[in-house]
Design a protein around this motif. Structure first.
Motif, short mmCIF file in Angstrom:
data_model
loop_
_atom_site.label_atom_id
_atom_site.label_comp_id
_atom_site.label_asym_id
_atom_site.label_seq_id
_atom_site.Cartn_x
_atom_site.Cartn_y
_atom_site.Cartn_z
N TYR A 113 0.86 -0.99 0.12
CA TYR A 113 -0.05 0.02 -0.11
C TYR A 113 0.95 1.19 -0.15
O TYR A 113 1.67 1.33 0.88
CB TYR A 113 -0.85 0.04 1.22
N ARG A 118 -5.60 2.72 0.91
CA ARG A 118 -6.43 2.10 1.73
C ARG A 118 -7.34 1.40 1.17
O ARG A 118 -7.39 1.00 -0.15
CB ARG A 118 -7.49 3.08 2.34
N GLU A 120 -11.31 -0.17 1.79
CA GLU A 120 -12.78 0.33 2.53
C GLU A 120 -13.23 -1.15 3.07
O GLU A 120 -12.82 -2.23 2.62
CB GLU A 120 -13.60 0.78 1.34
N GLY A 149 0.25 4.53 9.70
CA GLY A 149 -1.06 4.19 9.11
C GLY A 149 -1.01 2.60 8.56
O GLY A 149 -0.04 1.70 8.79
N GLY A 150 -2.05 2.42 7.76
CA GLY A 150 -2.10 1.08 7.35
C GLY A 150 -2.50 -0.08 8.51
O GLY A 150 -2.56 -0.97 8.06
N ARG A 182 -11.46 -3.37 7.30
CA ARG A 182 -10.71 -2.59 6.36
C ARG A 182 -9.28 -2.15 6.70
O ARG A 182 -9.08 -2.51 7.85
CB ARG A 182 -11.61 -1.36 6.27
N LEU A 184 -6.83 0.88 6.90
CA LEU A 184 -6.92 2.41 7.20
C LEU A 184 -5.73 2.88 6.12
O LEU A 184 -4.73 2.08 5.79
CB LEU A 184 -6.64 2.76 8.66
N GLU A 185 -5.98 4.02 6.11
CA GLU A 185 -5.00 4.83 5.09
C GLU A 185 -3.46 4.78 5.39
O GLU A 185 -3.21 4.88 6.68
CB GLU A 185 -5.32 6.28 4.95
N SER A 186 -2.80 4.19 4.73
CA SER A 186 -1.39 4.03 4.89
C SER A 186 -0.57 5.46 4.71
O SER A 186 -1.00 6.10 3.73
CB SER A 186 -0.83 3.20 3.84
#
Length: 209
Positions: A113, A118, A120, A149-150, A182, A184-186
């Motif tokens: 990633y 991310r 969802e 993140g991630g 899910r 999460l944003e990396s």
């Protein structure tokens, strides 16, 4: 039979998985096998492709849903992963012997990633293909820190959720058809080895999201 992990440890993990629908294992990989997997990941990095969602004719690229890149592994081709394939054989044996799952196949891919990516909320199962039984994620993130993140968010039947940090050598297993989750944003490159233990084998995993 020589095991990578002791049977008592396996049974403890299986009990937790049965009770909670997921289990977090730290660490799942020892130093030598972790190095083997890292080397294979790096060797194939130029062959990663944009991941999609859906199975077969429903497959599509959705940047708003999923932002990772993957490389699908093949046991016959990727012989540099011999130690990992042996560990998967052991894992399937334990599930079949002590959890009566009748697993008969598996599929795995490397995933990365990039920052901003991310995935969802979703289930690791398809309407047209329902043979994924157990999801297995192994993280390969050296030096991961809070803020990178991630994280994996697992949604529980109670309505609550659990945030799992993608720590190096950590493994997360969960029931593929029962655990929404899910990524999460990396905020920096997030690496993993992800796959599924199957009730029935499949030919080409890369055709199926």
């Amino acid at each position: 039979m020589t095991r990578y992990h002791a049977l008592e440890q396996w049974l403890s993990w299986m009990d937790e998985l049965s009770e909670k629908d997921f289990v977090v294992i730290d660490p799942f990989l020892k130093t030598e096998l972790l190095a083997e997997i890292r080397a294979a990941f790096s060797a194939h990095l130029t062959s990663f492709t944009k991941a999609g969602i859906g199975a077969a004719h429903d497959f599509q690229i959705r940047h708003d849903v999923r932002g990772d890149y993957t490389y699908w592994l093949d046991r016959k081709r990727d012989t540099d992963m011999a130690g990992f394939w042996s560990l998967i054989d052991e894992t399937m044996h334990v599930f079949n012997r002590y959890c009566y799952l009748s697993l008969s196949g598996h599929e795995f891919h490397f995933a990365t990633y990039p920052p901003g990516a991310r995935y969802e909320k979703h289930l690791d199962q398809f309407d047209s293909r329902t043979n994924r039984m157990i999801t297995l994620v192994i993280y390969l993130n050296e030096g991961w820190q809070k803020g990178d993140g991630g994280e994996l968010e697992v949604f529980l039947k109670s309505g609550e959720s659990v945030i799992i940090d993608p720590l190096d050598a950590r493994c997360v297993m969960f029931k593929s058809a029962e655990v929404p989750h899910r990524v999460l944003e990396s905020h920096k490159n997030r690496k993993s080895l992800t796959g599924w233990l199957l009730h029935q084998p499949v030919g080409l995993g890369q055709l199926f999201g």
